[in-house]
Design a protein around this motif. Structure first.
Motif, short mmCIF file in Angstrom:
data_model
loop_
_atom_site.label_atom_id
_atom_site.label_comp_id
_atom_site.label_asym_id
_atom_site.label_seq_id
_atom_site.Cartn_x
_atom_site.Cartn_y
_atom_site.Cartn_z
N UNK A 178 71.10 53.03 61.75
CA UNK A 178 70.13 53.06 60.65
C UNK A 178 69.63 51.65 60.34
N UNK A 179 70.53 50.68 60.32
CA UNK A 179 70.12 49.30 60.04
C UNK A 179 69.20 48.76 61.13
N UNK A 180 69.45 49.14 62.37
CA UNK A 180 68.58 48.71 63.47
C UNK A 180 67.18 49.30 63.31
N UNK A 181 67.10 50.59 62.96
CA UNK A 181 65.80 51.23 62.76
C UNK A 181 65.05 50.57 61.61
N UNK A 182 65.76 50.27 60.52
CA UNK A 182 65.13 49.59 59.39
C UNK A 182 64.62 48.22 59.81
N UNK A 183 65.45 47.50 60.58
CA UNK A 183 65.04 46.18 61.05
C UNK A 183 63.82 46.22 61.95
N UNK A 184 63.77 47.20 62.84
CA UNK A 184 62.62 47.34 63.74
C UNK A 184 61.35 47.58 62.94
N UNK A 185 61.44 48.46 61.95
CA UNK A 185 60.25 48.75 61.13
C UNK A 185 59.83 47.56 60.28
N UNK A 186 60.79 46.77 59.82
CA UNK A 186 60.45 45.55 59.10
C UNK A 186 59.70 44.58 60.00
N UNK A 187 60.18 44.44 61.23
CA UNK A 187 59.52 43.54 62.18
C UNK A 187 58.11 44.03 62.50
N UNK A 188 57.95 45.36 62.65
CA UNK A 188 56.61 45.91 62.90
C UNK A 188 55.68 45.57 61.74
N UNK A 189 56.19 45.73 60.52
CA UNK A 189 55.38 45.44 59.34
C UNK A 189 54.99 43.96 59.29
N UNK A 190 55.95 43.09 59.56
CA UNK A 190 55.67 41.66 59.54
C UNK A 190 54.67 41.30 60.63
N UNK A 191 54.80 41.95 61.80
CA UNK A 191 53.86 41.68 62.90
C UNK A 191 52.43 42.04 62.52
N UNK A 192 52.28 43.03 61.62
CA UNK A 192 50.94 43.42 61.17
C UNK A 192 50.51 42.67 59.91
N UNK A 193 51.21 41.60 59.59
CA UNK A 193 50.82 40.75 58.47
C UNK A 193 51.73 40.80 57.26
N UNK A 194 52.65 41.78 57.22
CA UNK A 194 53.58 41.87 56.10
C UNK A 194 52.94 42.21 54.77
N UNK A 195 51.75 42.80 54.82
CA UNK A 195 51.01 43.09 53.60
C UNK A 195 51.77 44.03 52.66
N UNK A 196 52.50 44.98 53.23
CA UNK A 196 53.15 46.01 52.41
C UNK A 196 54.62 45.73 52.14
N UNK A 197 55.07 44.50 52.28
CA UNK A 197 56.48 44.19 52.04
C UNK A 197 56.95 44.60 50.64
N UNK A 198 56.19 44.36 49.56
CA UNK A 198 56.65 44.84 48.25
C UNK A 198 56.83 46.36 48.22
N UNK A 199 55.92 47.07 48.86
CA UNK A 199 56.01 48.53 48.90
C UNK A 199 57.25 48.97 49.68
N UNK A 200 57.54 48.28 50.77
CA UNK A 200 58.69 48.60 51.60
C UNK A 200 59.99 48.38 50.83
N UNK A 201 60.10 47.22 50.19
CA UNK A 201 61.32 46.90 49.45
C UNK A 201 61.50 47.86 48.28
#
Length: 249
Positions: A178-201
């Motif tokens: 589960x932690x790996x999947x969360x990490x992968x999705x975080x990296x995908x989000x950051x790769x697209x600019x990290x615009x939705x980081x507040x929404x993700x957290x």
């Protein structure tokens, strides 16, 4: 169920006409309507809410192509529209009608369909709906607090991740996965600019927190059934109020 009276038959048995029972007659002619009814009935394990979230998002995005983006205009939330409180909960199912966002819909949709059905099965539909709304509301409020518009499935998706993480926390292999999947999705989000980081957290905390509360109060025999719902509602409402106040300043 319908109970019929059992009268005595006066006619000879040879003249009696065989009559199929009502359930048999209904089931033999139900077809696709019966299949949908089986999926929607209480107690069914079909993850209809998980499918519904992804399906509604796709339908609204496609509808926006033919309506000039009306679903996004009416359902997304921005700081200037924060007084329209329903938008905090509808924002996750809409995207701008740019084909760039089709990639985001597909990626988020795939991960939701991989994770959410297990969460829906473990929580039940009622609690799953509460969790999804909490993740939507908290994620959207976090975006508005950061001064940005809120839209897209990221908050709900990470709400499912957070919930699933709580369920498997006691099992190291599943927890690591589960932690790996969360990490992968975080990296995908950051790769697209990290615009939705507040929404993700926000969504991650809401999903994990809601599931923790459900489990904690289930294990306490003296607790009231409505207590976790009241705590979740208070947190969501409080953050939305903060977002509205922040937007008004």
């Amino acid at each position: 169920m319908t109970w019929r009276g059992a009268g005595e038959a006066r006619r000879p048995a040879a003249k009696a006409r065989p009559v199929r029972s009502r359930p048999e007659r209904a089931s033999s002619g139900s077809g696709w309507q019966g299949a949908i009814g089986q999926m929607l009935r209480p107690g069914s394990e079909a993850p209809v809410l998980s499918w519904g979230i992804v399906g509604l998002t796709v339908v609204l995005w496609l509808g926006g192509l033919f309506t000039g983006g009306l679903p996004f205009l009416f359902l997304a939330v921005t700081p200037s529209l924060s007084l329209q409180v329903w938008r905090f909960f509808t924002a996750p199912v809409v995207y701008p009608n740019d084909f760039f966002y089709l990639i985001a819909i597909l990626l988020s949709g795939v991960f939701i369909l991989l994770t959410a059905p297990a969460v829906e099965k473990n929580l039940g539909r009622g609690r799953f709906l509460v969790l999804a709304l909490a993740a939507a509301g908290v994620g959207s409020a976090a975006m508005v607090l950061s001064g940005n518009a809120a839209f897209g499935l990221s908050g709900v998706l990470f709400g499912m991740f957070g919930s699933y993480l709580i369920f498997v926390w006691a099992y190291p292999p599943a927890r690591a996965q589960a932690l790996i999947i969360i990490g992968i999705n975080l990296l995908i989000n950051i790769a697209f600019g990290g615009f939705t980081l507040p929404q993700i957290i926000g969504g991650l905390i809401a999903g994990a927190g809601a599931t923790y509360l459900f489990q904690r109060y289930d294990d306490r025999a003296s607790s009231k059934a409505r207590t976790p719902y009241l705590i979740i509602a208070a947190v969501v409402v409080g953050l939305i109020v903060l977002a509205i106040v922040r937007s008004a300043l």
